[in-house]
Design a protein around this motif. Structure first.
Motif, short mmCIF file in Angstrom:
data_model
loop_
_atom_site.label_atom_id
_atom_site.label_comp_id
_atom_site.label_asym_id
_atom_site.label_seq_id
_atom_site.Cartn_x
_atom_site.Cartn_y
_atom_site.Cartn_z
N ASP A 281 0.82 -1.21 0.00
CA ASP A 281 0.00 0.00 0.00
C ASP A 281 0.86 1.26 0.00
N ASP B 134 0.30 3.98 -2.81
CA ASP B 134 -0.34 5.24 -2.41
C ASP B 134 0.68 6.37 -2.28
N GLU C 121 -11.82 -2.96 1.23
CA GLU C 121 -11.25 -2.81 2.57
C GLU C 121 -9.88 -2.14 2.50
N GLU C 122 -9.73 -1.08 3.29
CA GLU C 122 -8.43 -0.40 3.35
C GLU C 122 -7.39 -1.36 3.95
N GLY C 123 -6.22 -1.39 3.36
CA GLY C 123 -5.13 -2.18 3.92
C GLY C 123 -5.23 -3.67 3.68
N HIS D 131 -8.40 -3.37 -6.22
CA HIS D 131 -8.89 -2.50 -5.16
C HIS D 131 -9.57 -1.28 -5.78
N LYS E 27 -9.36 1.56 -4.82
CA LYS E 27 -8.37 2.64 -4.83
C LYS E 27 -7.61 2.71 -6.15
N GLU F 47 -16.45 4.96 -1.33
CA GLU F 47 -15.06 4.76 -1.78
C GLU F 47 -14.90 5.21 -3.24
N TYR G 99 -12.30 8.18 -4.40
CA TYR G 99 -11.12 7.92 -5.23
C TYR G 99 -11.27 8.24 -6.72
#
Lengths: 322, 322, 322
Positions: free
Chosen positions: B290, B294, C80-82, C92, C94, C129, C133
Motif C-alpha cells: 500500500d 499510495d 477494505e483499506e489495507g 482494489h 483505490k 469509496e 477515489y
C-alpha cells in the motif's frame, strides 16, 4: 411495414430484396432516416451474426441501437397470464414490455424454443406477448419457430447469385433444403422459415429432403416437394441449403443421425454445380465437410454478410411506416 | 500500419509515441478520421482498462466501436484445422473470422493463454487464425504471449516522465522489470511484451530480475541484463516495473512465491527515487505494498490513463494505412 | 449539482422536477450539452430500467454512454483499506476508481447491499469509496441504502399527476408507502429513499404502513406518520406506493409475510381513487394483484417511463456544474 415476425408481414418480397441490395451498393444512402430514433435489441438467447448485423444496420441509417442481454444482464421473465409470481421469474412481460416500448421506437427480440413442449413453442407465446404489450413495432431476431431475417437474407443471397450468374434455360432455379446431422437437438426455426419464404417467393423449384421422422410442420412446407432420398433431391440442384433440425412430430428429439447425410464434395457432384448455403454457426465435418465449406461452391460468408442488408431493409421499411 | 500484434508491426516507436502524446494534448484533433468506419472489440477473456480505453480511443477519432464478449455473449470457438466438430465448440474460426472481417474495418481481439501447453500458447494459434481468416487489420488486446497496447503505453509513460523530469547526467534511464509474488498462475504476456519493447526501443538500460526458475522466453528478453538478485537490480533504477508471471520452462507453474519479492517502501529506497509502474489490476500487499502504491513514486494511474492514447495512436495509424 | 447520491445533493427539488418535465416535453432541447463528454455506467448488480433509462438520458443530451457490467464482464473489487489481497478480489477500488474517473466525466454506479451486515451496508462503503477515489461527479444508480433516481422519478410522477388532475379541497395529497409481501429478502433502498424524498419535498401528507418488525431507519422516515394498520393508512389516500423490504432492526430478514398485505382491488377501494405506484420489477399476485396492476389506477408504466427524464435532469444539472 408494421412488424417483421414472418413472411406474412411482407407485402412484396422482391421489392424488399431490391431495397436490401440497394443498401448493399450504398450503405449510407439513408444515413439520417433514423436520427433521433432508438432500436432495442433484446436477447433472451445468445447471438453473434444477428446481433452485430442488426446493430450495424441500425447505425447505417442513423438509429441508435442498444443491446440488452436479458438472459445475462437482466432476469427471468414471466409469460403466463395470471401467474402468482412466487417462483423464479422476477418480472412479467406485461410490465416489462410496455416500458421497453416506451424507451424504444422499434423492439427486436430473440427468443428460442424450449424444445420440450411443441404446443407452447408453436404458439409463439413469448414474441406474441411482447407484441401485445409493448406498443411499438417488433422485429424477430429468431423466435420459437421462425427466423425471418435469416430467410430474407437467404432470398437476397440467391437473388444476388442469379443476378451475377443468370441460369440459362430453366427459368426457375432448383433450391434444395437438406437436413444434416448434428450433435444437439436444434430448433426447426431456420428450416421452417426458409421453407415459408421459398414457398411465398415462388421464384424457385423448392425441394426439401430429410430422413424419415424429420417432417417439418406442414404450415411452412406446403407447396414444396418433400423426399427422403437425398441423392435424388440433390440432382440438378442450383442451390443447396444445409441445416439440421430436431424432430417436429415426436417433438425436439434426435432420431436417426446418419453421418451419411453430411454434405460432402461427392454429394455436391450430384448437383448442377450448386452454391452451398448455411445460416451458421456450422459444425464442420458433421453437417458439412471442410472440403465443401472451403471450396468454391460455398457462399456461406457472403450469405452471413448479407444479414446486414436484410436487417437494414427491414428496419428502414418499418421506420418509413411509423 | 497493417496490424498491431507485437513491436515488429511498428516501424518507428518514437514516432508512434509522439503521435500518442499529441492525442493526449488534443484528444479530438482527428475526430472525423474514422467516420463511417467500424471497429470490433472481441473479448474471449474479461477486460476493464483495455476495453474501455480502446472503445474511447476509437470514438475519439469518430469510429463506431462495438464490443462483443465472445465468452459471455457468444459461444466456444474451434481453432483446430480439420476438426470434426462433434464436441463443445460451436463455430470454427474459419467461419466466424471472415464474417467479423466483413462487419468491421478493424478487428481487435483479446485471447488469453491456457497456461497448460506451452507450445500451443506460444504458437499464438488463436490470434494467428483470426489474422489468417478475417481479412482486415487485427489489433491485439492481449494475446497468449504478448500485450503490445500495454507495452506501447508503458513506453509512452516513461517518455512522458522523462520529458517532464529529464535525467541529469546518465542519458539512458535504468528501467527494471521485477517479478512479484501473486496468488494465481498468471500469463507471461505483460513481462514478455515489456521486455520486447524495451529492447526494441533501445533508449533505456533494461534489467530484468526474478527468482530462479522464472526465466522468460529468450526471444523476448535477449539484450536485457538478467539477475536473480532483486536488490542489486533495483540499485539506481529510475523506473521499476512490477509484475508477476508464472514459470515459462516448466510451463504455467508457481514455484517459489517468496513474499520478500513484494515491492515495498524499503526496497524502493534502493532505487534512484524510481517511478513505480504496474499494468493493473494489482494485488495490493502481495505484489506491491500500500505504501508504495499510495505514495508519490507510483505512476500506475497515469500509466492506465495513457492506455487511451496508445490505442488511439494505433487505431489512427491503421486507419491511415487502409 | 456536484453529485447525486441522495436528496441532500439537491438544492431545489421543485426546480429539478420542472427541469425533468421540460425534457419530457422536449427530449432533445439540450442535444449538444454533453457533446465530447462521456458517462460511465458501472453495474455491480443487474439492471433493466435504470440502465436503459440512464443510457437514453445521456444520449438525449449528446453524451456518450458506456455500460460496464463489473459483475459479469470484469472482476470482484476490494473495498477494505489495507487488505492483503491474497483472496478472490482482483482489484482494489483505490486503483480502479481513479482510472474510471480518468476515462469518464461522470461515473454512475449501482451497488446493492449484502443484507448480511447492517453497519457495513448503512456505511455505504462501496459508493463512498468510489466518490473518494474517482475524482469526478458520481451518480447513484441505487446503492446499499438509497435509490435517488427512482425517488426523483416518483416525485416527478406525482407532480405530473397533480398537474393533470389537481386535487380539489385539500391542498396536500395523501401519499401512502405500504409494505407488501415478497418471496425474497429485498433491500430497504427504495422505501428509505422514497421516505427521504417525500419528507424533504414536504408537499404531501406522507404515511408509511408496514407490519410490526419492519420499521425503517429513522434517519429516512422522520417526519412521516407510521402505522401498522394498513386499512387505516389507505383511507383517503391519493397515491399508494407499494414496495416490499426486509427487516432493518434484525437486519435483512423476512419476518411476517402475510399475503393479506398484498394490494388488491378491495383494498384500493379504501382509498380516494388513489393512483398506484411501484418501482418495478413487481411480483404479480404477491405484491400487487393483477386486477390492480392492469386496472385504471395503476401508473407504474408512466412511472418507469419517467425514469428517463429524471436521469436526464440529473445528468444535465451535473454537466452544467462541471
Amino acid at each position: 411495414m408494421k412488424q417483421f415476425i414472418s413472411v406474412h408481414d411482407v407485402t412484396d418480397i422482391d421489392a424488399l430484396v431490391a431495397k436490401a441490395l440497394a443498401y448493399k451498393a450504398e450503405p449510407f444512402k439513408d444515413r439520417t432516416l433514423g436520427v433521433g430514433k432508438r432500436i432495442g435489441l433484446l436477447f433472451l438467447n445468445p447471438s453473434l451474426r444477428t446481433r452485430l448485423s442488426t446493430q450495424i444496420a441500425a447505425k447505417n441509417i442513423g438509429m441508435e441501437a442498444i443491446v440488452f442481454n436479458v438472459d445475462k444482464e437482466g432476469w427471468a421473465l414471466e409469460f403466463e397470464e395470471g401467474a402468482i409470481m412466487s417462483g423464479n421469474t422476477v418480472e412479467h412481460v406485461k410490465d416489462a414490455a410496455p416500458i421497453l416500448g416506451n424507451y424504444f421506437d422499434i423492439l427486436c427480440i430473440r427468443t428460442f424454443p424450449s424444445l420440450k413442449n411443441r404446443e407452447d413453442d408453436y404458439s409463439e407465446l413469448y414474441i406474441t406477448e411482447f407484441i401485445k404489450y409493448c406498443g411499438v413495432p417488433v422485429v424477430s431476431l429468431e423466435s420459437a419457430t421462425l427466423h425471418p431475417l435469416q430467410s430474407l437474407t437467404d432470398v437476397i443471397t440467391i437473388k444476388e447469385q442469379l443476378n451475377q450468374n443468370p441460369l440459362s434455360g430453366n427459368p426457375k432455379p432448383k433450391v434444395v433444403l437438406t437436413w444434416a446431422p448434428h450433435v444437439k437437438a436444434l430448433p426447426q426455426c431456420v428450416a421452417n422459415s426458409f421453407s415459408q419464404w421459398m414457398n411465398a417467393w415462388g421464384e424457385v423449384d423448392f425441394v426439401i429432403t430429410h430422413p424419415e421422422d424429420y417432417e417439418l410442420a406442414e404450415q411452412f412446407t406446403k407447396g414444396a416437394t418433400i423426399t427422403h432420398n437425398q441423392d435424388e433431391a440433390l440432382k440438378n440442384a442450383n442451390f443447396v441449403y444445409v441445416k439440421n433440425w430436431s424432430t417436429y412430430k415426436d417433438y425436439g428429439k434426435i432420431y436417426e443421425n446418419d453421418p451419411g447425410w453430411m454434405l460432402t464434395e461427392k454429394k455436391l457432384q450430384l448437383t448442377n454445380n450448386a452454391k452451398v448455403m448455411h445460416c451458421l454457426p456450422v459444425r464442420r465435418n458433421v453437417e458439412l465437410s471442410d472440403e465443401v465449406l472451403d471450396g468454391p461452391n460455398s457462399i456461406v460468408t457472403q450469405e452471413a454478410a448479407n444479414r446486414v442488408w436484410a436487417a437494414q431493409a427491414v428496419i428502414a421499411s418499418i421506420l418509413e411506416g411509423l
